[in-house]
Design a protein around this motif. Sequence first.
Motif, PDB file in Angstrom:
ATOM      1  N   VAL A  13       0.898  -1.167   0.000  1.00  0.00           N
ATOM      2  CA  VAL A  13       0.000   0.000   0.000  1.00  0.00           C
ATOM      3  C   VAL A  13       0.926   1.204   0.000  1.00  0.00           C
ATOM      4  CG1 VAL A  13      -1.667   1.309   1.344  1.00  0.00           C
ATOM      5  CG2 VAL A  13      -1.830  -1.197   1.237  1.00  0.00           C
ATOM      6  N   ARG A  14       0.889   1.991  -1.066  1.00  0.00           N
ATOM      7  CA  ARG A  14       1.895   3.040  -1.217  1.00  0.00           C
ATOM      8  C   ARG A  14       1.203   4.373  -1.473  1.00  0.00           C
ATOM      9  NH1 ARG A  14       5.371   0.618  -5.006  1.00  0.00           N
ATOM     10  NH2 ARG A  14       6.552  -0.361  -3.349  1.00  0.00           N
ATOM     11  N   VAL A  15       1.434   5.313  -0.580  1.00  0.00           N
ATOM     12  CA  VAL A  15       0.815   6.635  -0.704  1.00  0.00           C
ATOM     13  C   VAL A  15       1.661   7.484  -1.651  1.00  0.00           C
ATOM     14  CG1 VAL A  15       0.035   8.664   0.572  1.00  0.00           C
ATOM     15  CG2 VAL A  15      -0.059   6.394   1.647  1.00  0.00           C
ATOM     16  N   VAL A  16       1.006   8.115  -2.621  1.00  0.00           N
ATOM     17  CA  VAL A  16       1.735   8.942  -3.595  1.00  0.00           C
ATOM     18  C   VAL A  16       1.143  10.352  -3.629  1.00  0.00           C
ATOM     19  CG1 VAL A  16       2.501   7.017  -5.038  1.00  0.00           C
ATOM     20  CG2 VAL A  16       0.286   8.087  -5.495  1.00  0.00           C
ATOM     21  N   ARG A  17       1.971  11.295  -4.081  1.00  0.00           N
ATOM     22  CA  ARG A  17       1.591  12.713  -4.012  1.00  0.00           C
ATOM     23  C   ARG A  17       0.956  13.229  -5.300  1.00  0.00           C
ATOM     24  NH1 ARG A  17       4.503  14.683   0.616  1.00  0.00           N
ATOM     25  NH2 ARG A  17       6.186  13.265   1.129  1.00  0.00           N
TER      26      ARG A  17
END
Lengths: 359, 359
Positions: free
Chosen positions: B210-214
């Motif tokens: 699960v990878r949060v990106v901007r």
Amino acid sequence: MQDVEAAKDERRGLIVREREPVNLESPFEELNELLTPNDLFYVRSHFAAPQIEADGFELRVGGAVENPFAIGYAELRSMPSITRMVTLECAGNGRLFLTPQAEGVQWGLGAVGTAEWTGVALSVLLDRAKIAKNAAEIVLEGADKGTPKEKPTPAGEIRYARSVERARADDVLIAWAMNGADLTRDHGFPLRAIVPGHYGMASVKWLADVRVVREPFAGYFQTTDYAYWAELEGNPVRRPLSSMKLKSSIARPRMREKVKAGSRYMVFGAAWSGEADLVRVEVSSDGGRSWAAAEMLDKPRPFVWRRWQFAWDAPDVTGICVLKSRAIDARGNMQPEEHDERFGSYVVDHVVGVEVEVR
Amino acid sequence: MQDVEAAKDERRGLIVREREPVNLESPFEELNELLTPNDLFYVRSHFAAPQIEADGFELRVGGAVENPFAIGYAELRSMPSITRMVTLECAGNGRLFLTPQAEGVQWGLGAVGTAEWTGVALSVLLDRAKIAKNAAEIVLEGADKGTPKEKPTPAGEIRYARSVERARADDVLIAWAMNGADLTRDHGFPLRAIVPGHYGMASVKWLADVRVVREPFAGYFQTTDYAYWAELEGNPVRRPLSSMKLKSSIARPRMREKVKAGSRYMVFGAAWSGEADLVRVEVSSDGGRSWAAAEMLDKPRPFVWRRWQFAWDAPDVTGICVLKSRAIDARGNMQPEEHDERFGSYVVDHVVGVEVEVR
């Protein structure tokens, strides 16, 4: 050149790469002047060139702005103008040198050129329109339209369109003249954009609409074509091509040129970058084992190529010599040895060897 | 069914549409229960199913967060869980009914199903990780990887990945059970995402990261595949597919079923929407000239299908009858008559006629 099918267009001095739409290459081996003569400047078209009359033509400025307006060609030309020297290179320049052969227009060395462009700053028009605070990008849309070929393809005809980021828009010209002459139809008459430092795809010809948008533009020529696979934390992500990469090319000798053994030959070329300043060019005459600095013939100018030369003493013995050039920028980056596959058939910026027959 | 090549997988009761990677269709004509039995639930895979052991498996949560962490399978299962009923439909469901035939897995009616999913809310994990203020999206990445086929294709193997918008993440489950049983390998063991209301492509199986990106995620399965051409002020722009469109399907009678003249036949089907609430289904037995309301068998639940039935009195004379169903939502939208070409071979939500032989 390797491409035996390409025929010189005798009328114009350009190499015909495609007739419909018209795609013409500059004969790079004839490079001499800093400014490419207009009739030798490469022509890149995606669809048939529209025939636009200047009388009655209006450029529209709209979208996320307070004050949308249209401005006539004559009024635009009466505004204070800027003249700026800019090198444009097609993102597919050099595609001919890819192995295996890639689809697309088979450009050799000459889909690149430099001109002085005259027009008004896009920012002046945007100031008049008062762009919205949350504007993200400025879409530049041409009057040319047609059905593209690459997949995934939208249904029906589309117009050519590219965007520039809001911050980038300060640099952009809306140009009507090229080396002091009105644009020709092939070069976008009556108006084209000039986006310094970016591949030519951004310098939209036959410019008809300037449209401010609130989100990154995901048009066909921004996502499917003229885009590449970047990497974001291990995932390939689709990004639009943007600035021209560091590159040098050898104009002379030509591929397979015959050179007299023991003679002094003045190797000649150009180098450019749309990113950090180009500072040095090096030349090898032994296929890349040893390198020596070339003499830079032009002072550095932002987003303008620099011609260079290198006095090469051909060996006394006959045989094949492989000449190479490589460019170095102010950040210490060097022109790469290999094509970066993430760019597909674009950004062909790797060092290309020129085989010369010494006899 | 029109697809004569598809063979029933006798072992499992599913229709084999592709063996490698495994793509299995639910026999929609056998629809009875609100919840699809696990062994009849459709299976959609993009690459070979990874074999993952629960012992030692850790889900990673990272990217634009203050506190990246990894959490073991056992620890995740010990957390307070949610059980939620959700209908999943593959974005390519019904592709078989496109004319001309489209590339891709030839799904008939049955790439859709409903299950009760048990897991933890993605938002609980994101709260623990403390996501950055300027985060835009959450990328869900599977452990499955391979080389995709659609163009433009990135080089080399990639992992399956999709994103959900930050605001959407509150809805999402990280699930380990389906109708009370542990996920099987085909359904994403040990963990999969469940994104209610979205086509199945968003409910990433074999979830590993699960990878949060901007910035909006522009991965392959977000831009090239599982994407479509929307329109933005006259320009086609590429957008990811997202919510399931309003749709109804007839489970019985089957295509070409023989029905006795003068008999009463209970037409049976299901209808769903990932957007506004589904409120009504109408049925036509005269090819779409007249319509009558069907009886809804299930109460409305968010993002869950509703079964419906309609008592049809077959005519006394022999011949072909064309039965159709159409769904209507709370905003007054009606299931379309034609496929929207902007979606290519996806979002096949148009009304499909079922030809019945009355004799």
